[in-house]
Design an enzyme around this catalytic site. Sequence first.
Site, PDB file in Angstrom:
ATOM      1  N   ALA A   1       1.238  -1.234  -0.451  1.00  0.00           N
ATOM      2  CA  ALA A   1       0.238   0.120  -0.067  1.00  0.00           C
ATOM      3  C   ALA A   1       0.928   1.099   0.031  1.00  0.00           C
ATOM      4  O   ALA A   1       0.335   2.161  -1.179  1.00  0.00           O
ATOM      5  CB  ALA A   1      -0.528  -0.212   0.931  1.00  0.00           C
TER       6      ALA A   1
ATOM      7  N   HIS B   1      -8.560 -10.976  -0.591  1.00  0.00           N
ATOM      8  CA  HIS B   1      -8.365 -10.084  -1.320  1.00  0.00           C
ATOM      9  C   HIS B   1      -9.996 -10.820  -2.316  1.00  0.00           C
ATOM     10  O   HIS B   1     -10.821 -10.188  -1.619  1.00  0.00           O
ATOM     11  CB  HIS B   1      -7.901 -11.076  -2.785  1.00  0.00           C
TER      12      HIS B   1
ATOM     13  N   LYS C   1      -2.324  -9.355  -7.075  1.00  0.00           N
ATOM     14  CA  LYS C   1      -2.074 -10.339  -7.256  1.00  0.00           C
ATOM     15  C   LYS C   1      -1.884 -11.087  -5.694  1.00  0.00           C
ATOM     16  O   LYS C   1      -1.440 -10.674  -4.950  1.00  0.00           O
ATOM     17  CB  LYS C   1      -0.514 -10.499  -8.587  1.00  0.00           C
TER      18      LYS C   1
ATOM     19  N   ASP D   1       2.473 -16.340  -4.218  1.00  0.00           N
ATOM     20  CA  ASP D   1       3.700 -14.844  -4.178  1.00  0.00           C
ATOM     21  C   ASP D   1       4.579 -14.250  -5.252  1.00  0.00           C
ATOM     22  O   ASP D   1       4.555 -13.256  -5.877  1.00  0.00           O
ATOM     23  CB  ASP D   1       3.830 -14.798  -2.544  1.00  0.00           C
TER      24      ASP D   1
END
Length: 327
Positions: free
Chosen positions: A14, A77, A95, A174
């Site tokens: 973020a 998510h 993602k 990841d």
Amino acid sequence: MSINVGIIGAGTIAHKMSQTIQAVEGANAYAIASRNAQRAAVFAEKYQFEKAYDSYERMLKDPAVDLVYVATPHSHHYEHARLALERGKAVLCEKPFSVNAEQSKKLIAAAQVKNLFITEAIWTRYLPMRKTLEEILDRKVIGEIFSLSGNLGYPNKDLERMKDPNLAGGALLDLGVYAVHFAFMVFPSQTLRSIHSFAIKTEENVDLQNSFTLQFEDQKMAVLSSSMAAVLDRRGMIHGSEGYIEVDNINHIQQIKVYNKNHELIEEHKAPPEITGFEYELLASIHAIENGKLECEEITHEETIKVMEVMDQLRAEWGMVYPGLEW
């Protein structure tokens, strides 16, 4: 016109997006939401957000929020993107788009019902070097392409989000996700015929490292690997009948070198200067919203689902199931 961006989650990713928003014309740092009020306030002050919320739900009720960037752990998510859609917000979701293909399909369907934009923030699909690579491949400089390889690994196995199955941890979602996307960028229209793989798992039953081969039609294949234990070279290699291409960092392409069949360097392309690299996915999202699009051409909903289905099959082969999910 300026798009008011709201961010769910105030973690590392973020921060990077917030630096980007500050520098992108047409994007306004409007709101940050964190479960921790003090964290939200400090974050808002640092990046000059107009609003700081201690609740995701409260931020999503703010009618001024146009686009929501979901920056929470993988495991959340789906929940947070779905919540944003239910509140009538366009979504740019970090993602992997979700934990599995079923969740991805549900999110896309929900967005379509509400006529809302949603896309996956897989930055490699939006970066200028992706287009450079496509242009090289279209020119058939190295002839017909038969195979590729791609590796990505960082020693981050001790991070909570990486080792905890409740957070959809492991190397695949990841890091391996970039390798899968790389393969589909090189073989965009090839039919995937089979997958062969192997994974070494942790005590928590997430993949520490893995290797997998995708077999496509027309005798084409991709050999890929990812690791959260070792530093891998990040290199992508594309092999053709007349030469090969070396891609420096499949996660964030910095340089592309083209060699002929005599192993002579015949072309070299370097990435242009950038803010953070996130500006391209942000600009693509803004462009799509302004033009009434429900997806980005850089990464269509179909492509997102295709990648998720590959990762579902890999985890099924490894017996790697996240709590509360079938796959």
